[in-house]
Design a protein around this motif. Structure first.
Motif, mmCIF file in Angstrom:
data_model
loop_
_atom_site.group_PDB
_atom_site.id
_atom_site.type_symbol
_atom_site.label_atom_id
_atom_site.label_comp_id
_atom_site.label_asym_id
_atom_site.label_seq_id
_atom_site.Cartn_x
_atom_site.Cartn_y
_atom_site.Cartn_z
ATOM 1 N N GLN A 40 0.831 -1.203 0.000
ATOM 2 C CA GLN A 40 0.000 0.000 0.000
ATOM 3 C C GLN A 40 0.873 1.264 0.000
ATOM 4 N N THR A 41 1.897 1.247 -0.877
ATOM 5 C CA THR A 41 2.817 2.375 -0.948
ATOM 6 C C THR A 41 2.104 3.672 -1.316
ATOM 7 N N GLN A 42 1.141 3.568 -2.260
ATOM 8 C CA GLN A 42 0.462 4.774 -2.729
ATOM 9 C C GLN A 42 -0.620 5.255 -1.767
ATOM 10 N N GLY A 43 -1.008 4.414 -0.810
ATOM 11 C CA GLY A 43 -2.023 4.824 0.163
ATOM 12 C C GLY A 43 -3.431 4.540 -0.309
ATOM 13 N N MET A 44 -4.313 4.215 0.643
ATOM 14 C CA MET A 44 -5.694 3.881 0.307
ATOM 15 C C MET A 44 -6.449 5.102 -0.220
ATOM 16 N N ARG A 45 -6.103 6.303 0.256
ATOM 17 C CA ARG A 45 -6.798 7.504 -0.218
ATOM 18 C C ARG A 45 -6.610 7.704 -1.715
ATOM 19 N N GLU A 46 -5.422 7.417 -2.215
ATOM 20 C CA GLU A 46 -5.158 7.580 -3.649
ATOM 21 C C GLU A 46 -5.940 6.544 -4.455
ATOM 22 N N ILE A 47 -6.055 5.304 -3.914
ATOM 23 C CA ILE A 47 -6.840 4.275 -4.609
ATOM 24 C C ILE A 47 -8.304 4.690 -4.692
ATOM 25 N N VAL A 48 -8.852 5.222 -3.589
ATOM 26 C CA VAL A 48 -10.249 5.680 -3.574
ATOM 27 C C VAL A 48 -10.448 6.824 -4.569
ATOM 28 N N ARG A 49 -9.444 7.703 -4.698
ATOM 29 C CA ARG A 49 -9.551 8.815 -5.654
ATOM 30 C C ARG A 49 -9.634 8.295 -7.089
ATOM 31 N N VAL A 50 -8.815 7.287 -7.418
ATOM 32 C CA VAL A 50 -8.847 6.723 -8.774
ATOM 33 C C VAL A 50 -10.172 5.999 -9.020
ATOM 34 N N ILE A 51 -10.671 5.287 -8.005
ATOM 35 C CA ILE A 51 -11.967 4.599 -8.150
ATOM 36 C C ILE A 51 -13.073 5.619 -8.416
ATOM 37 N N SER A 52 -13.065 6.728 -7.674
ATOM 38 C CA SER A 52 -14.087 7.766 -7.848
ATOM 39 C C SER A 52 -14.026 8.369 -9.247
ATOM 40 N N ALA A 53 -12.801 8.621 -9.724
ATOM 41 C CA ALA A 53 -12.652 9.180 -11.071
ATOM 42 C C ALA A 53 -13.167 8.210 -12.133
ATOM 43 N N GLN A 54 -12.915 6.908 -11.920
ATOM 44 C CA GLN A 54 -13.387 5.909 -12.877
ATOM 45 C C GLN A 54 -14.918 5.832 -12.872
ATOM 46 N N ILE A 55 -15.534 5.913 -11.680
ATOM 47 C CA ILE A 55 -17.000 5.881 -11.588
ATOM 48 C C ILE A 55 -17.600 7.118 -12.258
ATOM 49 N N TYR A 56 -16.960 8.271 -12.073
ATOM 50 C CA TYR A 56 -17.465 9.508 -12.684
ATOM 51 C C TYR A 56 -17.441 9.406 -14.212
ATOM 52 N N PHE A 57 -16.335 8.882 -14.751
ATOM 53 C CA PHE A 57 -16.222 8.789 -16.210
ATOM 54 C C PHE A 57 -17.101 7.679 -16.780
ATOM 55 N N THR A 58 -17.024 6.498 -16.180
ATOM 56 C CA THR A 58 -17.753 5.342 -16.732
ATOM 57 C C THR A 58 -19.236 5.394 -16.422
ATOM 58 N N GLY A 59 -19.600 5.787 -15.215
ATOM 59 C CA GLY A 59 -20.996 5.774 -14.816
ATOM 60 C C GLY A 59 -21.731 7.068 -15.098
ATOM 61 N N TRP A 60 -21.275 8.151 -14.484
ATOM 62 C CA TRP A 60 -22.003 9.423 -14.561
ATOM 63 C C TRP A 60 -22.046 9.994 -15.978
#
Length: 274
Positions: A40-60
């Motif tokens: 978890q070198t990049q940190g869980m917060r960064e993973i959540v940020r990428v997930i949110s960006a993917q949901i915004y692009f793919t879903g919204w």
């Protein structure tokens, strides 16, 4: 005889290539999950940020296109159902007809095609360009595992988006389709809603979850794998993007076909037909 041997040899090579391809993709999924849990070198917060960006692009951002497709397909299926069922006096079966047509079959396939065309191609080309521009190597030099930082969040965000889009598609197709047909045939909304509710079963919910979640996983895992398969040249990016679309559609269609076949075979077995 030689022709027969050549055909057997060709079939064997085809099966071997596809088994090897599937094994490599599944291995990437395992390594991505393992890296996310252990590294978890990049940190869980960064993973959540990428997930949110993917949901915004793919879903919204796909909602307008999915709305048009859902309204059109829902209207066509409702009109076709009513016209055929009215001829045989089976209008009360409209709910069962629509649940089978939209929720089980049409919805998962159309949403998967939209997600593949918009987001699968975007992910494959993005990762391909990152590989060609040595950005993947730069992450590894900084001690960040690309599988946990790039692949895992996109797959998770893609699956969540796929489920949300499929739910939205079914809602618009069923409700929007009714309002369109309201102008043509005078069917009370209470009758329409009751027919849908009495036709909906737990098996429909399980098929909804199974088809849409695994279709989303297939699309984004295949797209990530194809994107990361770029070696050096940016000219490879269009090729891997095209291959990502082709492989995603083939795997999704075959998976949906297998689920549908197993479901109906199980129904026939419960009825004692087979």
């Amino acid at each position: 005889m030689n022709s027969l041997f050549l055909q057997i040899d060709s079939l064997g090579r085809f099966v071997t290539r596809n088994v090897e391809y599937t094994w490599r993709v599944l291995l990437m999924v395992y390594l991505s999950l393992r890296a996310t849990v252990l590294d978890q070198t990049q940190g869980m917060r960064e993973i959540v940020r990428v997930i949110s960006a993917q949901i915004y692009f793919t879903g919204w951002q796909a909602l307008p296109l999915v709305s048009v497709l859902a309204l059109t397909s829902g209207s066509v299926l409702v009109l076709q159902s009513l016209s055929n069922l009215s001829m045989f006096g089976g209008t009360q079966m409209i709910g069962q007809f629509l649940i089978v047509g939209i929720l089980r079959e049409v919805g998962p396939l159309l949403v998967a095609l939209v997600v593949t065309a918009r987001s699968g191609t975007a992910v494959a080309s993005e990762l391909g360009n990152m590989r060609a521009n040595r950005e993947i190597e730069a992450l590894e030099v900084m001690g960040i595992n690309p599988l946990s930082y790039i692949v895992f969040p996109r797959v998770v965000g893609g699956v969540i988006s796929m489920l949300c889009l499929a739910f939205y598609f079914n809602f618009v197709a069923l409700i929007g389709g009714f309002f369109v047909t309201k102008f043509i045939q005078d069917m009370p909304f209470a009758f329409y809603a009751e027919s849908l509710m009495t036709s909906f079963a737990m098996d429909d919910f399980l098929i909804f979850l199974l088809k849409n979640s695994f279709s989303g996983m297939i699309i984004f895992v295949v797209s990530c794998y194809q994107g990361l398969s770029v070696k050096k040249s940016p000219t490879e990016v269009p090729q891997v993007t095209t291959q990502a679309v082709v492989n995603s559609i083939i795997f999704v269609v075959v998976f949906n076909l297998i689920v549908t076949a197993l479901f109906y075979l199980n129904q026939l077995r419960n009825l004692g037909v087979i």
